[in-house]
Design a protein around this motif. Sequence first.
Motif, PDB file in Angstrom:
ATOM      1  N   TYR A 170     -48.447 -87.324 -62.361  1.00  0.00           N
ATOM      2  CA  TYR A 170     -49.211 -88.367 -61.677  1.00  0.00           C
ATOM      3  C   TYR A 170     -50.354 -87.762 -60.857  1.00  0.00           C
ATOM      4  N   HIS A 171     -50.472 -86.435 -60.875  1.00  0.00           N
ATOM      5  CA  HIS A 171     -51.401 -85.735 -59.993  1.00  0.00           C
ATOM      6  C   HIS A 171     -52.059 -84.577 -60.742  1.00  0.00           C
ATOM      7  N   GLN A 183     -38.500 -81.904 -61.597  1.00  0.00           N
ATOM      8  CA  GLN A 183     -38.956 -82.728 -60.472  1.00  0.00           C
ATOM      9  C   GLN A 183     -40.457 -82.538 -60.243  1.00  0.00           C
ATOM     10  N   ALA A 209     -46.491 -91.674 -57.799  1.00  0.00           N
ATOM     11  CA  ALA A 209     -45.268 -91.346 -58.542  1.00  0.00           C
ATOM     12  C   ALA A 209     -44.058 -92.137 -58.057  1.00  0.00           C
ATOM     13  N   PHE A 210     -43.982 -92.391 -56.750  1.00  0.00           N
ATOM     14  CA  PHE A 210     -42.785 -93.060 -56.222  1.00  0.00           C
ATOM     15  C   PHE A 210     -42.637 -94.489 -56.738  1.00  0.00           C
ATOM     16  N   ILE A 252     -40.169 -85.519 -53.103  1.00  0.00           N
ATOM     17  CA  ILE A 252     -40.804 -84.434 -53.860  1.00  0.00           C
ATOM     18  C   ILE A 252     -42.262 -84.251 -53.438  1.00  0.00           C
ATOM     19  N   GLY A 253     -42.919 -85.302 -52.983  1.00  0.00           N
ATOM     20  CA  GLY A 253     -44.325 -85.211 -52.580  1.00  0.00           C
ATOM     21  C   GLY A 253     -44.616 -84.076 -51.614  1.00  0.00           C
ATOM     22  N   GLY A 272     -39.828 -89.425 -55.792  1.00  0.00           N
ATOM     23  CA  GLY A 272     -41.175 -88.930 -55.529  1.00  0.00           C
ATOM     24  C   GLY A 272     -41.504 -88.885 -54.052  1.00  0.00           C
ATOM     25  N   PHE A 322     -44.293 -80.830 -53.425  1.00  0.00           N
ATOM     26  CA  PHE A 322     -45.392 -80.677 -54.379  1.00  0.00           C
ATOM     27  C   PHE A 322     -46.646 -80.128 -53.699  1.00  0.00           C
ATOM     28  N   ASN A 377     -42.578 -83.902 -63.252  1.00  0.00           N
ATOM     29  CA  ASN A 377     -42.653 -85.362 -63.236  1.00  0.00           C
ATOM     30  C   ASN A 377     -43.648 -85.816 -62.178  1.00  0.00           C
ATOM     31  N   TYR A 378     -43.560 -85.272 -60.990  1.00  0.00           N
ATOM     32  CA  TYR A 378     -44.492 -85.639 -59.919  1.00  0.00           C
ATOM     33  C   TYR A 378     -45.916 -85.219 -60.291  1.00  0.00           C
TER      34      TYR A 378
END
Length: 167
Positions: A14-15, A7, A126-127, A136-137, A133, A140, A10-11
């Motif tokens: 994008y970051h 998780q 990501a969402f 998860i944001g 996402g 994160f 994956n997030y």
Amino acid sequence: MKSLVNQLANYASYHRDRRNIYTHFIGIPLIVYALVVLLSRPSFTLSAELTLTPATLVVVISCVYYLFLSLSLGLVMTVLMAFALLGAAPLAALPWAQWLGWGVGLFLIGWVFQFIGHYFEGKKPAFVDDLIGLIIGPLFVVVELLFMLGLYKDLKAEVEQIAGKVR
């Protein structure tokens, strides 16, 4: 359910731009707090002793999810989300226009920070590709802060092995 590492990786993919992560340190807490504020006003009385709000339900469901991913990080998220609930109560008690103004205003400001960060990153949020996402944001952001404090080194190494290092 994907693992914590999957998780977060994956997030994280994008970051990877540090500026994007920094804007998320402001944007995501503002968005989460705004949502808790907006969802704290409607309430459902179940009995004389028990009144629930949509905010309480969303926070409980989110925290249960975080606890399933990681007990220690789930406990950290539970404490933070409890503070969000407590902090939202005074704004939810304001007159309707003020409550809505604060909630919507904080939500929009949070998203401005998010989109500025993604401008730096050069990638969409990501969402857009995976709605998970959105939950998860917040995790994160907390995990990235813990990484910066030198904690969870093994988790950081696993996430970076998949997503790459922050630049």
